[in-house]
Enzyme design. Structure first.
Site, PDB file in Angstrom:
ATOM      1  N   GLU A 130       0.846  -1.195   0.000  1.00 45.88           N
ATOM      2  CA  GLU A 130       0.000   0.000   0.000  1.00 45.88           C
ATOM      3  C   GLU A 130       0.878   1.241   0.000  1.00 45.88           C
ATOM      4  O   GLU A 130       1.803   1.339   0.814  1.00 45.88           O
ATOM      5  CB  GLU A 130      -0.885   0.001   1.244  1.00 45.88           C
ATOM      6  CG  GLU A 130      -2.335  -0.296   0.911  1.00 45.88           C
ATOM      7  CD  GLU A 130      -3.236   0.082   2.063  1.00 45.88           C
ATOM      8  OE1 GLU A 130      -3.757   1.212   2.038  1.00 45.88           O
ATOM      9  OE2 GLU A 130      -3.374  -0.749   2.972  1.00 45.88           O
ATOM     10  N   ASP A 171       8.712   5.768  -7.716  1.00 46.27           N
ATOM     11  CA  ASP A 171       7.431   6.437  -7.542  1.00 46.27           C
ATOM     12  C   ASP A 171       7.541   7.781  -8.232  1.00 46.27           C
ATOM     13  O   ASP A 171       8.591   8.443  -8.160  1.00 46.27           O
ATOM     14  CB  ASP A 171       7.093   6.611  -6.056  1.00 46.27           C
ATOM     15  CG  ASP A 171       5.596   6.830  -5.868  1.00 46.27           C
ATOM     16  OD1 ASP A 171       4.799   6.105  -6.488  1.00 46.27           O
ATOM     17  OD2 ASP A 171       5.211   7.746  -5.118  1.00 46.27           O
ATOM     18  N   PHE A 231       2.685   8.471 -22.522  1.00 45.48           N
ATOM     19  CA  PHE A 231       1.544   8.042 -21.710  1.00 45.48           C
ATOM     20  C   PHE A 231       1.209   9.150 -20.709  1.00 45.48           C
ATOM     21  O   PHE A 231       1.896  10.169 -20.639  1.00 45.48           O
ATOM     22  CB  PHE A 231       1.881   6.732 -20.969  1.00 45.48           C
ATOM     23  CG  PHE A 231       2.873   6.926 -19.844  1.00 45.48           C
ATOM     24  CD1 PHE A 231       4.222   7.061 -20.096  1.00 45.48           C
ATOM     25  CD2 PHE A 231       2.452   7.002 -18.513  1.00 45.48           C
ATOM     26  CE1 PHE A 231       5.142   7.266 -19.075  1.00 45.48           C
ATOM     27  CE2 PHE A 231       3.357   7.203 -17.476  1.00 45.48           C
ATOM     28  CZ  PHE A 231       4.704   7.333 -17.760  1.00 45.48           C
ATOM     29  N   GLY A 232       0.192   8.904 -19.922  1.00 45.73           N
ATOM     30  CA  GLY A 232      -0.149   9.808 -18.813  1.00 45.73           C
ATOM     31  C   GLY A 232      -0.336  11.245 -19.260  1.00 45.73           C
ATOM     32  O   GLY A 232      -1.059  11.539 -20.219  1.00 45.73           O
ATOM     33  N   ASP A 251       1.794  13.195 -20.613  1.00 45.70           N
ATOM     34  CA  ASP A 251       2.766  13.605 -21.636  1.00 45.70           C
ATOM     35  C   ASP A 251       2.245  14.653 -22.626  1.00 45.70           C
ATOM     36  O   ASP A 251       2.958  15.608 -22.946  1.00 45.70           O
ATOM     37  CB  ASP A 251       3.285  12.378 -22.412  1.00 45.70           C
ATOM     38  CG  ASP A 251       4.340  11.607 -21.627  1.00 45.70           C
ATOM     39  OD1 ASP A 251       4.784  12.110 -20.575  1.00 45.70           O
ATOM     40  OD2 ASP A 251       4.717  10.508 -22.068  1.00 45.70           O
ATOM     41  N   LYS A 283      12.908  11.769 -24.837  1.00 41.37           N
ATOM     42  CA  LYS A 283      12.252  11.904 -23.526  1.00 41.37           C
ATOM     43  C   LYS A 283      13.142  11.325 -22.428  1.00 41.37           C
ATOM     44  O   LYS A 283      13.281  11.914 -21.361  1.00 41.37           O
ATOM     45  CB  LYS A 283      10.869  11.225 -23.528  1.00 41.37           C
ATOM     46  CG  LYS A 283      10.134  11.428 -22.204  1.00 41.37           C
ATOM     47  CD  LYS A 283       8.787  10.733 -22.103  1.00 41.37           C
ATOM     48  CE  LYS A 283       8.335  10.699 -20.630  1.00 41.37           C
ATOM     49  NZ  LYS A 283       7.141   9.906 -20.382  1.00 41.37           N
ATOM     50  N   HIS A 330      12.271  13.207 -15.822  1.00 39.06           N
ATOM     51  CA  HIS A 330      12.484  12.950 -14.396  1.00 39.06           C
ATOM     52  C   HIS A 330      12.983  11.530 -14.173  1.00 39.06           C
ATOM     53  O   HIS A 330      13.914  11.291 -13.426  1.00 39.06           O
ATOM     54  CB  HIS A 330      11.167  13.194 -13.644  1.00 39.06           C
ATOM     55  CG  HIS A 330       9.966  12.536 -14.275  1.00 39.06           C
ATOM     56  ND1 HIS A 330       9.666  12.658 -15.610  1.00 39.06           N
ATOM     57  CD2 HIS A 330       9.017  11.699 -13.767  1.00 39.06           C
ATOM     58  CE1 HIS A 330       8.589  11.949 -15.885  1.00 39.06           C
ATOM     59  NE2 HIS A 330       8.179  11.357 -14.785  1.00 39.06           N
ATOM     60  N   ARG A 331      12.375  10.560 -14.872  1.00 36.46           N
ATOM     61  CA  ARG A 331      12.755   9.151 -14.693  1.00 36.46           C
ATOM     62  C   ARG A 331      14.159   8.906 -15.242  1.00 36.46           C
ATOM     63  O   ARG A 331      14.981   8.245 -14.611  1.00 36.46           O
ATOM     64  CB  ARG A 331      11.729   8.261 -15.406  1.00 36.46           C
ATOM     65  CG  ARG A 331      11.704   6.845 -14.881  1.00 36.46           C
ATOM     66  CD  ARG A 331      10.469   6.085 -15.333  1.00 36.46           C
ATOM     67  NE  ARG A 331       9.263   6.584 -14.724  1.00 36.46           N
ATOM     68  CZ  ARG A 331       8.364   7.361 -15.341  1.00 36.46           C
ATOM     69  NH1 ARG A 331       8.514   7.691 -16.606  1.00 36.46           N
ATOM     70  NH2 ARG A 331       7.303   7.803 -14.704  1.00 36.46           N
TER      71      ARG A 331
HETATM   72  P1  IMP Z   1       3.660   5.646 -10.858  1.00 34.54           P
HETATM   73  O1  IMP Z   1       5.001   6.135 -10.443  1.00 34.54           O
HETATM   74  O2  IMP Z   1       3.736   4.504 -11.800  1.00 34.54           O
HETATM   75  O3  IMP Z   1       2.743   5.427  -9.693  1.00 34.54           O
HETATM   76  O4  IMP Z   1       3.009   6.799 -11.749  1.00 34.54           O
HETATM   77  C1  IMP Z   1       2.304   7.873 -11.244  1.00 34.54           C
HETATM   78  C2  IMP Z   1       1.506   8.605 -12.291  1.00 34.54           C
HETATM   79  O5  IMP Z   1       2.187   9.804 -12.609  1.00 34.54           O
HETATM   80  C3  IMP Z   1       1.312   7.888 -13.622  1.00 34.54           C
HETATM   81  O6  IMP Z   1       0.204   7.054 -13.609  1.00 34.54           O
HETATM   82  C4  IMP Z   1       1.109   9.059 -14.567  1.00 34.54           C
HETATM   83  O7  IMP Z   1      -0.214   9.505 -14.492  1.00 34.54           O
HETATM   84  C5  IMP Z   1       2.016  10.118 -13.973  1.00 34.54           C
HETATM   85  N1  IMP Z   1       3.337  10.079 -14.616  1.00 34.54           N
HETATM   86  C6  IMP Z   1       4.508   9.663 -14.059  1.00 34.54           C
HETATM   87  N2  IMP Z   1       5.519   9.773 -14.939  1.00 34.54           N
HETATM   88  C7  IMP Z   1       4.967  10.247 -16.080  1.00 34.54           C
HETATM   89  C8  IMP Z   1       5.523  10.549 -17.369  1.00 34.54           C
HETATM   90  O8  IMP Z   1       6.708  10.373 -17.663  1.00 34.54           O
HETATM   91  N3  IMP Z   1       4.642  11.015 -18.279  1.00 34.54           N
HETATM   92  C9  IMP Z   1       3.321  11.211 -18.016  1.00 34.54           C
HETATM   93  N4  IMP Z   1       2.753  10.928 -16.846  1.00 34.54           N
HETATM   94  C10 IMP Z   1       3.579  10.445 -15.868  1.00 34.54           C
END
Ligand code: IMP
Length: 194
Positions: A38, A67, A146-147, A149, A169, A174-175
């Site tokens: 969780e 995260d 995704f998300g 973007d 990208k 950030h990643r």
């Molecule tokens: P998690 O780290 O997988 O829990 O991601 C958290 C959420 O942040 C994702 O479901 C996306 O909605 C958003 N997110 C995180 N990184 C990205 C990215 O590189 N592009 C777009 N959305 C992101």
């Protein structure tokens, strides 16, 4: 070098991490589905550590977790930790965010990613953070990624994340930044001590 258990049930995330960690030649494996963690932390750091630590202890192996999320300045850092749960689909999440920023000219935002590695006893042995600053557009642009973007604009590149190639990208995100730091700190990990 031991196999690292990825604290996610998402094979897509495993594949992405594999790409980032390729220079190290380490093996990754998905966590067993019955282990659920969780995300009760109040920061990205706490959640990444929680996931890595609990999975490592449960399987008695090294584990890695990340995260991430989007923090919008004008919304006091929202959606932040709730980025994934801000709506039911990417489309809904984007629409909700654009609506929240209607009429707002201050559109600065940051994507944040924390990666943590835990030893088999659950202790955190390494953590890194990557931040990517940009702005929220007024409407979606681009169809990659995704998300969020399509609405995350990088002024110095004059593109949204969704208009960038995967490699583009990865170098600015950030990643990408968090994993790059991790690769540099990796030699300090004491695998033999556990
Ligand atoms: P998690 O780290 O997988 O829990 O991601 C958290 C959420 O942040 C994702 O479901 C996306 O909605 C958003 N997110 C995180 N990184 C990205 C990215 O590189 N592009 C777009 N959305 C992101």
């Amino acid at each position: 070098m031991p196999t690292l258990i990825v604290a996610t049930g998402n094979p897509g995330k495993l594949a992405e991490m594999q790409t980032y960690l390729e220079p190290l030649g380490c093996q990754l494996a998905l966590k067993p589905t019955e282990i659920e963690v969780e995300e009760t932390g109040s920061t990205f750091y706490e959640n990444a550590c929680l996931k890595a630590s609990q999975v490592a202890k449960a399987v008695n192996q090294w584990a890695i977790a990340d995260d991430s999320g989007l923090a919008v300045d004008a919304l006091d850092g929202a959606p932040g930790l709730y980025s994934a749960r801000y709506g039911n689909t990417d489309r809904e999440r984007i629409a909700k965010l654009l609506q929240a920023l209607e009429g707002v000219s201050q559109r600065q935002a940051q994507f944040i990613c924390v990666v943590a590695i835990a030893a088999p006893d659950g202790s955190i042995q390494l953590s890194t953070e990557g931040i990517c600053s940009g702005e929220i557009t007024h409407s979606p642009r681009g169809d990659r990624g995704f998300g969020y973007d399509p609405i995350f604009w990088l002024p110095e590149h004059k593109k949204t994340f969704a208009e960038m190639t995967k490699v583009e990208k990865q170098t600015v995100s950030h990643r990408g930044k968090a994993f790059n730091k991790l690769i540099h700190q990796w030699p300090g990990l004491k695998f033999d001590s556990f």
